[in-house]
Design a protein around this motif. Structure first.
Motif, mmCIF file in Angstrom:
data_model
loop_
_atom_site.group_PDB
_atom_site.id
_atom_site.type_symbol
_atom_site.label_atom_id
_atom_site.label_comp_id
_atom_site.label_asym_id
_atom_site.label_seq_id
_atom_site.Cartn_x
_atom_site.Cartn_y
_atom_site.Cartn_z
ATOM 1 N N THR A 54 0.859 -1.173 0.000
ATOM 2 C CA THR A 54 0.000 0.000 0.000
ATOM 3 C C THR A 54 0.892 1.218 0.000
ATOM 4 O OG1 THR A 54 -0.144 -0.178 2.392
ATOM 5 C CG2 THR A 54 -1.998 -1.001 1.141
ATOM 6 N N PRO A 55 1.021 1.992 -1.006
ATOM 7 C CA PRO A 55 0.450 1.824 -2.345
ATOM 8 C C PRO A 55 1.136 0.696 -3.097
ATOM 9 C CG PRO A 55 1.899 3.716 -2.329
ATOM 10 C CD PRO A 55 1.839 3.209 -0.918
ATOM 11 N N TRP A 56 0.498 0.212 -4.124
ATOM 12 C CA TRP A 56 0.965 -0.990 -4.836
ATOM 13 C C TRP A 56 2.300 -0.781 -5.533
ATOM 14 C CZ3 TRP A 56 1.458 -0.216 -10.049
ATOM 15 C CH2 TRP A 56 0.743 0.849 -10.596
ATOM 16 N N TYR A 57 2.707 0.455 -5.807
ATOM 17 C CA TYR A 57 3.954 0.738 -6.517
ATOM 18 C C TYR A 57 5.106 1.092 -5.563
ATOM 19 C CZ TYR A 57 1.945 5.364 -5.765
ATOM 20 O OH TYR A 57 1.369 6.457 -5.195
ATOM 21 N N LYS A 58 4.960 0.785 -4.265
ATOM 22 C CA LYS A 58 5.947 1.145 -3.251
ATOM 23 C C LYS A 58 7.338 0.569 -3.544
ATOM 24 C CE LYS A 58 6.728 -0.291 1.299
ATOM 25 N NZ LYS A 58 6.205 -0.837 2.528
ATOM 26 N N ASN A 59 7.410 -0.668 -4.019
ATOM 27 C CA ASN A 59 8.706 -1.268 -4.320
ATOM 28 C C ASN A 59 9.435 -0.502 -5.417
ATOM 29 O OD1 ASN A 59 8.317 -3.276 -2.440
ATOM 30 N ND2 ASN A 59 7.544 -4.762 -3.924
ATOM 31 N N TYR A 60 8.707 -0.010 -6.408
ATOM 32 C CA TYR A 60 9.332 0.718 -7.508
ATOM 33 C C TYR A 60 9.816 2.096 -7.056
ATOM 34 C CZ TYR A 60 7.810 -2.999 -10.518
ATOM 35 O OH TYR A 60 7.635 -4.226 -11.083
ATOM 36 N N VAL A 61 9.069 2.752 -6.170
ATOM 37 C CA VAL A 61 9.507 4.043 -5.631
ATOM 38 C C VAL A 61 10.779 3.851 -4.815
ATOM 39 C CG1 VAL A 61 8.887 5.907 -4.045
ATOM 40 C CG2 VAL A 61 7.191 5.020 -5.646
ATOM 41 N N THR A 62 10.820 2.810 -4.004
ATOM 42 C CA THR A 62 12.014 2.506 -3.211
ATOM 43 C C THR A 62 13.206 2.219 -4.116
ATOM 44 O OG1 THR A 62 10.588 1.559 -1.511
ATOM 45 C CG2 THR A 62 12.923 1.023 -1.391
ATOM 46 N N MET A 63 12.975 1.500 -5.189
ATOM 47 C CA MET A 63 14.050 1.160 -6.117
ATOM 48 C C MET A 63 14.595 2.407 -6.813
ATOM 49 S SD MET A 63 13.900 -1.441 -9.361
ATOM 50 C CE MET A 63 12.805 -0.402 -10.305
ATOM 51 N N ILE A 64 13.728 3.323 -7.218
ATOM 52 C CA ILE A 64 14.167 4.529 -7.916
ATOM 53 C C ILE A 64 14.981 5.432 -6.997
ATOM 54 C CG2 ILE A 64 13.321 6.681 -8.958
ATOM 55 C CD1 ILE A 64 11.063 4.995 -10.186
ATOM 56 N N HIS A 65 14.617 5.506 -5.714
ATOM 57 C CA HIS A 65 15.319 6.381 -4.776
ATOM 58 C C HIS A 65 16.550 5.730 -4.150
ATOM 59 C CE1 HIS A 65 12.423 9.516 -5.191
ATOM 60 N NE2 HIS A 65 11.428 8.723 -4.836
ATOM 61 N N ASP A 66 16.822 4.489 -4.464
ATOM 62 C CA ASP A 66 18.001 3.804 -3.938
ATOM 63 C C ASP A 66 19.246 4.321 -4.653
ATOM 64 O OD1 ASP A 66 19.744 2.094 -2.732
ATOM 65 O OD2 ASP A 66 18.915 0.253 -3.590
ATOM 66 N N PRO A 67 20.276 4.775 -3.904
ATOM 67 C CA PRO A 67 21.475 5.321 -4.561
ATOM 68 C C PRO A 67 22.286 4.264 -5.302
ATOM 69 C CG PRO A 67 21.770 5.268 -2.178
ATOM 70 C CD PRO A 67 20.354 4.895 -2.449
ATOM 71 N N VAL A 68 22.146 3.010 -4.952
ATOM 72 C CA VAL A 68 22.880 1.942 -5.622
ATOM 73 C C VAL A 68 22.299 1.667 -7.009
ATOM 74 C CG1 VAL A 68 23.552 -0.487 -5.410
ATOM 75 C CG2 VAL A 68 23.475 0.950 -3.395
ATOM 76 N N MET A 69 21.044 2.043 -7.245
ATOM 77 C CA MET A 69 20.378 1.773 -8.519
ATOM 78 C C MET A 69 21.083 2.466 -9.678
ATOM 79 S SD MET A 69 17.978 0.023 -9.655
ATOM 80 C CE MET A 69 17.094 -0.176 -11.157
ATOM 81 N N GLY A 70 21.505 3.699 -9.492
ATOM 82 C CA GLY A 70 22.220 4.423 -10.543
ATOM 83 C C GLY A 70 23.529 3.741 -10.907
ATOM 84 N N THR A 71 24.260 3.301 -9.879
ATOM 85 C CA THR A 71 25.524 2.607 -10.118
ATOM 86 C C THR A 71 25.289 1.296 -10.850
ATOM 87 O OG1 THR A 71 26.375 3.560 -8.074
ATOM 88 C CG2 THR A 71 27.587 1.714 -8.991
ATOM 89 N N SER A 72 24.262 0.570 -10.457
ATOM 90 C CA SER A 72 24.001 -0.718 -11.114
ATOM 91 C C SER A 72 23.566 -0.527 -12.564
ATOM 92 C CB SER A 72 22.963 -1.513 -10.335
ATOM 93 O OG SER A 72 21.720 -0.863 -10.371
ATOM 94 N N LEU A 73 22.775 0.506 -12.847
ATOM 95 C CA LEU A 73 22.383 0.780 -14.228
ATOM 96 C C LEU A 73 23.592 1.180 -15.069
ATOM 97 C CD1 LEU A 73 18.981 2.666 -13.887
ATOM 98 C CD2 LEU A 73 19.386 0.420 -14.871
ATOM 99 N N LYS A 74 24.481 2.003 -14.486
ATOM 100 C CA LYS A 74 25.689 2.416 -15.208
ATOM 101 C C LYS A 74 26.565 1.212 -15.508
ATOM 102 C CE LYS A 74 29.261 4.083 -13.250
ATOM 103 N NZ LYS A 74 30.283 4.737 -12.512
ATOM 104 N N ASN A 75 26.773 0.333 -14.522
ATOM 105 C CA ASN A 75 27.588 -0.866 -14.731
ATOM 106 C C ASN A 75 26.967 -1.802 -15.762
ATOM 107 O OD1 ASN A 75 29.439 0.040 -12.881
ATOM 108 N ND2 ASN A 75 28.607 -1.173 -11.195
ATOM 109 N N THR A 76 25.646 -1.927 -15.733
ATOM 110 C CA THR A 76 24.956 -2.769 -16.708
ATOM 111 C C THR A 76 25.145 -2.231 -18.119
ATOM 112 O OG1 THR A 76 23.315 -3.402 -15.058
ATOM 113 C CG2 THR A 76 22.715 -3.718 -17.371
ATOM 114 N N MET A 77 25.037 -0.916 -18.288
ATOM 115 C CA MET A 77 25.228 -0.318 -19.612
ATOM 116 C C MET A 77 26.665 -0.503 -20.099
ATOM 117 S SD MET A 77 22.544 0.773 -20.879
ATOM 118 C CE MET A 77 20.952 0.544 -20.192
ATOM 119 N N ILE A 78 27.638 -0.343 -19.206
ATOM 120 C CA ILE A 78 29.046 -0.524 -19.590
ATOM 121 C C ILE A 78 29.290 -1.958 -20.044
ATOM 122 C CG2 ILE A 78 31.404 -0.630 -18.676
ATOM 123 C CD1 ILE A 78 30.674 1.810 -16.942
#
Length: 110
Positions: A54-78
């Motif tokens: 509650t709300p149903w999209y809580k996991n996605y909001v948490t994922m977007i605000h996680d500082p490690v997410m940017g690093t993981s996306l950058k590493n994945t792209m590399i």
């Protein structure tokens, strides 16, 4: 000449049904289950779901605000760019080398 390639469809179905069952069981079902679980409140690994967030999209909001997410996306792209560049580069180099071979080219092309 007839446009029908196979007159008897029984053997085709006999061999295709296990392949489709394998795909559904090991590919499509886990994919759909992961999407469903992404909206659930699961506290730990192997734990049962407490129902929808509650709300149903809580996991996605948490994922977007996680500082490690940017690093993981950058590493994945590399990794993705390096893999594509090097695989295509090595394949092109090998294709050019095989194209210049006079004797035994069929062996190396195979």
């Amino acid at each position: 000449m007839s446009s029908v390639v196979y007159k008897r469809k029984g053997p085709l179905v006999f061999f295709l049904i296990p392949a489709f069952a394998f795909m559904v069981f090991f590919l499509y079902y886990p994919f759909v289950q992961n999407i469903i679980n992404s909206f659930n409140d699961i506290t730990g690994l192997g734990g049962l779901s407490d129902g929808l967030n509650t709300p149903w999209y809580k996991n996605y909001v948490t994922m977007i605000h996680d500082p490690v997410m940017g690093t993981s996306l950058k590493n994945t792209m590399i990794i993705m760019i390096c893999t594509i560049v090097f695989q295509v580069g090595v394949a092109l180099l090998l294709a050019l080398l095989v194209d210049n071979i006079r004797r035994g080219s069929q062996f190396f092309r195979t």
